[in-house]
Design an enzyme around this catalytic site. Structure first.
Site: not given
Ligand code: NAD
Ligand code: UD1
Length: 336
Positions: A292, A153, A178, A149, A125, A13, A11, A36
């Site tokens: 939103r 966490k 963040f 979701y 998160s 990250i 994925g 994903n």
């Molecule tokens: P992502 O979807 O790109 O990566 C998650 C990966 O997990 C994917 O490759 C998916 O195929 C795999 N996966 C899901 N369910 C599975 C299963 N049952 N078995 C095996 N693989 C599985 O997401 P990401 O943005 O890289 O996020 C990674 C982690 O960080 C997640 O746990 C997410 O909740 C957490 N996180 C992400 C954000 C963000 O903004 N991206 C913010 C806070 C926390």
């Molecule tokens: C969202 C999730 C949060 C999750 C994080 C990372 C919600 C309510 N929160 O956070 O739980 O941990 O993603 O996956 O979904 N924005 C726009 N237009 C857009 C998209 C976003 O204006 O099309 C604004 C949002 O209102 C916000 C900022 O951009 O103010 C960031 O949004 P986003 O990237 O979705 O992250 P979070 O809301 O912080």
């Protein structure tokens, strides 16, 4: 240095974190069901680092596959990214979210216990700070959530805390991310979401490459300097490096430790639009839309614990986050 099992390593990250582990001298074993992501991201990790990734295409809820991974590899520590992460979808499909994220973690923890593996880094998160804590968020604040979701966490953090209480040899770092954005400097890996992006940066990126008409800015009447939402955006490579620091910290410390990974700076939606427009050299089209549901006005980290315990801090700037994201989008307009 050791062998790290990275769940969800294909994925966004996870792939960046594999690069940092490989470049720090670790070996990496990835488990991912590709629900994903694409295997191509791991080929690109190998291209960037010149090193091999051992890949198991498997579901983390599959106990036999998990057992096989631990039998075939001497795993020193686990970094657990795998999980479903779309907030809106989690409201529509709560059972799928709880089932995947919680059961997957149970199967993983049971396999670790059987193999005697006691070092764990979890992708938590900033969402666990809920709606009511004041900014900046500090790790000792009470946690809560507003959607399934987020609850996965909060619950997994609690479960890991309990596992540490039960086994004094167990070591867990819960990294509270963040808002991760940007991409590797090579332009080879980055964020490639399925369907319409939920998050701000991938949406802006798709507007920039002409896949979407314009950005909807969700609300301009928040109590923030320009009325739009403020977030703590962090470069994914800085974030990835934090995982290497956390694995090294966990080698010398037992017990449960939550740590924020953020910059400590808040950026508004309109500031982000401006910074991205500068990076790509033309204005990103946007319109003001209603708020939103579930959004808060402002979220940013107190980033001092990461510095104190991990010796880690973010180095990239808003400018480089946008430039690196734009480079990835230009080179991969249709994803990986
Ligand atoms: P992502 O979807 O790109 O990566 C998650 C990966 O997990 C994917 O490759 C998916 O195929 C795999 N996966 C899901 N369910 C599975 C299963 N049952 N078995 C095996 N693989 C599985 O997401 P990401 O943005 O890289 O996020 C990674 C982690 O960080 C997640 O746990 C997410 O909740 C957490 N996180 C992400 C954000 C963000 O903004 N991206 C913010 C806070 C926390
Ligand atoms: C969202 C999730 C949060 C999750 C994080 C990372 C919600 C309510 N929160 O956070 O739980 O941990 O993603 O996956 O979904 N924005 C726009 N237009 C857009 C998209 C976003 O204006 O099309 C604004 C949002 O209102 C916000 C900022 O951009 O103010 C960031 O949004 P986003 O990237 O979705 O992250 P979070 O809301 O912080």
């Amino acid at each position: 240095m050791g062998k790290i099992l990275v769940t969800g390593g294909a994925g966004f990250i996870g792939s960046h974190t594999c690069v940092e582990f490989l470049e720090s001298g670790y070996e990496v074993v990835v488990l991912d069901n590709l629900s994903n992501s694409k295997e191509e991201s791991l080929r690109r990790v190998e291209q960037i680092t010149g090193k091999k990734v051992t890949f198991y295409k498997a579901d983390m809820r599959d106990a036999a596959a998990m057992k096989q991974i631990f039998a075939e590899n001497e795993i020193d520590a686990v970094v657990h990214f795998a999980g479903l992460k779309a907030v809106g979808e989690s409201v529509e499909k709560p059972l799928e979210y709880y089932e995947n994220n919680l059961n997957g973690t149970f199967v993983l923890l049971a396999a670790m216990r059987e193999a005697g593996c006691k070092r764990f880094v979890f992708s938590s998160s900033a969402t666990v700070y809920g709606m009511h804590n004041p900014v900046p968020y500090v790790e000792d604040m009470p946690t809560s959530a507003t959607n399934p979701y987020g609850y996965t966490k909060v619950m997994i953090e609690q479960i890991l805390h309990d596992c540490c209480n039960a086994d004094p040899e167990f070591s867990v770092v819960a990294l509270r991310y963040f808002n991760p954005i940007g991409a590797h400097k090579s332009g080879l890996i980055g964020e490639d979401p399925n369907g319409i992006p939920n998050n701000l940066l991938p949406y802006i990126g798709q507007v920039a490459v002409g896949k979407r008409e314009q950005l909807s800015v969700f609300g301009n009447d928040y109590d923030t300097p320009d009325g739009t939402g403020v977030r703590d955006y962090i470069h994914v490579v800085d974030l990835a490096k934090g995982h290497v620091c956390a694995i090294e910290y966990a080698a010398g410390h037992k017990g449960f430790m939550p740590i924020n990974l953020g910059t400590g700076n808040g950026i508004s939606v309109l500031e982000m639009v401006e910074a991205y427009s500068k990076a790509c050299g033309f204005p990103i089209k946007y319109r003001i839309a209603p708020r939103r549901a579930g959004d808060i006005a402002t979220s940013y980290a107190d980033a001092s614990r990461a510095k104190e315990l991990l010796g880690w801090e973010a180095h990239e700037t808003l400018e480089t986050m946008c430039e690196d994201s734009w480079r990835f989008m230009q080179r991969n307009p249709n994803g990986l």
